[in-house]
Enzyme design. Sequence first.
Site, PDB file in Angstrom:
ATOM      1  N   HIS A   1     -11.114  -4.798   9.485  1.00  0.00           N
ATOM      2  CA  HIS A   1     -11.665  -4.545   8.148  1.00  0.00           C
ATOM      3  C   HIS A   1     -12.924  -3.684   8.199  1.00  0.00           C
ATOM      4  CE1 HIS A   1      -9.119  -7.975   7.132  1.00  0.00           C
ATOM      5  NE2 HIS A   1      -9.335  -7.757   5.863  1.00  0.00           N
TER       6      HIS A   1
ATOM      7  N   GLU B   1       0.820  -1.220   0.000  1.00  0.00           N
ATOM      8  CA  GLU B   1       0.000   0.000   0.000  1.00  0.00           C
ATOM      9  C   GLU B   1       0.849   1.262   0.000  1.00  0.00           C
ATOM     10  OE1 GLU B   1      -0.602  -2.622   1.904  1.00  0.00           O
ATOM     11  OE2 GLU B   1      -2.670  -3.234   1.502  1.00  0.00           O
TER      12      GLU B   1
END
Lengths: 340, 323
Positions: free
Chosen positions: B128, B59
């Site tokens: 998440h 990322e």
Amino acid sequence: MNASAVPYDKPFALRLLKDMLRIRRMEEEAAELYGAGKIRGFLHLYIGEEAVAVGALHALQPDDAIVATYREHGHALVRGVSMNAIMAEMFGKQEGCSRGRGGSMHLFDAATRFYGGNAIVGGGLPLAVGLALADQLSPEGISYGAQHRRRVTACFFGDGAVAEGAFHESMNLAALWRLPVLFCCENNLYAMGTSLARSESQTDLCAKAAAYKVETLKVDGMDVVAVHDATRIGIAHVRDKGGPFFIEFQTFRFRAHSMYDPELYRDKAEVEAWKQRGPLHSYSARLKAQGMLTEDEFLACDAEAQAEVDASIAYAEAGAWEPVEDLMRDVLTPVGGTTS
Amino acid sequence: MKTSYREALRAALREALQDDPRVFLMGEDVGRYGGSYAVSKGFLEEFGPERIRDAPLSELGFVGAGIGAALGGMRPIVEVMTVNFSLLALDQIVNTASALRHMSGGQFSVPLVIRMASGAGRQLAAQHSHSLECWYAHIPGIKVLAPATVEDARGMLAPALADPDPVIIFEHAQLYNLEGESNHVAPVDISAARVRRTGSDVSLITYGGSLPKALQAAELLAGMGIDAEVVDLRVLRPLDSQSIVASVRKTHRAVVVDEGWRSGSLAAEVMARIVEQAFFDLDAPPARVCSEEVPMPYARHLEEAALPQAAKIVAAARAVMGK
């Protein structure tokens, strides 16, 4: 000292010497100005490492891109940012190359494709990957075609950066996507106060890059000729084959990490030993031995550098403080403004 | 035309890729997999691997590469799978993308769009499910959008791409299957909040995945004789204070609904602005409904209890009304 012949014509050989002198004299004065309170914030000097920026940047073309670190005064200067604009920036004046918003650690210059001045260790590497990706993807990049050369993004970073995830992610992306990045690792053996040996299980930095199938070279970063020649090899590889290349420049900073650093982590003897291999005097001695430089010529080059520094200080002193009313400018791009 | 939030996002992306050769989509599993929420399914075949670029699980690296590519003249759309994963890229977003224009003295803008899913509701537990829009909305130099309707899902991408500065678009994970009308003809405005339901008694001010809940609460309140106005913030940075204050001046009561945790939340910022700018228009202290301050639990009943729900919004609105 490497006594082999300097394989350049005299104008270019002297250009390298002059640029090393310009960096050295500019930074010596910057240290003084820091003591005098004219320059504040963090000031990271490049003294001792000049051969790397000078040798490497003279192998690049004007349309290549540069990404550098917070120890970047020399890179900006050799790249073509005026000493006036650099000095004014360190003074915090609006005539500075970043309008006084960046300071010593954030020199930027669109005209020479100089993308900072990045003060997060490793932070410049993903940026360089992206600039190279743009070159690979953009219509202009594609139009270079087989007979034209590729633009290269040269990314400078220190040995400390190899411990960051950004280094490993960037190395992988550049190799995976065959991006035209020249990774220039300035290994000065210390990440602030932490030596490479104390922070890395693998101290062979080329082995780290090679693990990502990036081709590498290790070179004496105190020798401007070796630096320049290695960079030319790296650049040729990137332009001809398209993928990245990694060079480890083995160098040493003669001064403290920043002006706040008491240097408790290294022996004076180690610093002295490296100073014996100083890039300025070793190179000028070679030129003299070869009959390419006289002492008078050296002194003239030095005086010229010092005059440029003196002029830049006068320029910075005479510069203006940006009006406080302008504080909020350049947070966002003004409507109708231009983007890079 | 009736369509889904997911289809609206797809249509916007396809249009952007067709209209501008500088646009490309980069992220984890955007290509061969088709996007973790199937937003870019089929794009790899349509636009090719150069422009639908599968990235490794890096990322920090690929968000940073997006910044660099934007500097280099491209118009990248970077997809980060969830806001939780975006924390790995926070350095590049905060230290580079948002600061570059300023620290270069205005020389370099970063025309980058980052899309990411956020929010809870699918029993994905504590790594998440979070709603961290507020963190990004704290940062000068970036713009933060939260499309909560099919129309905004369709219309926000084009103006985000046309914006010269970094824009983060939060797609709430519970909204992908939302059905709604999209009569898309032009890009939507990305500077203003919008009233989604007019009312006169209390303003329910919200964004993203909480909008459907606030609208549901407004219907329940109507059955109790309370006429709620629902304001969709849409743009989380810069906040449209004017629309917030205008609604509160009309209703004199405010309940802010925010899936973020209460302490230091976007709701706290909205309430502060109401107090600063409309204090004497208030008939009651403003209230807020936020997520409980617990990492998101897995068990369904606990997750539901942790999140803003229509019933909690109704209760807060009634309390503000003194009923």
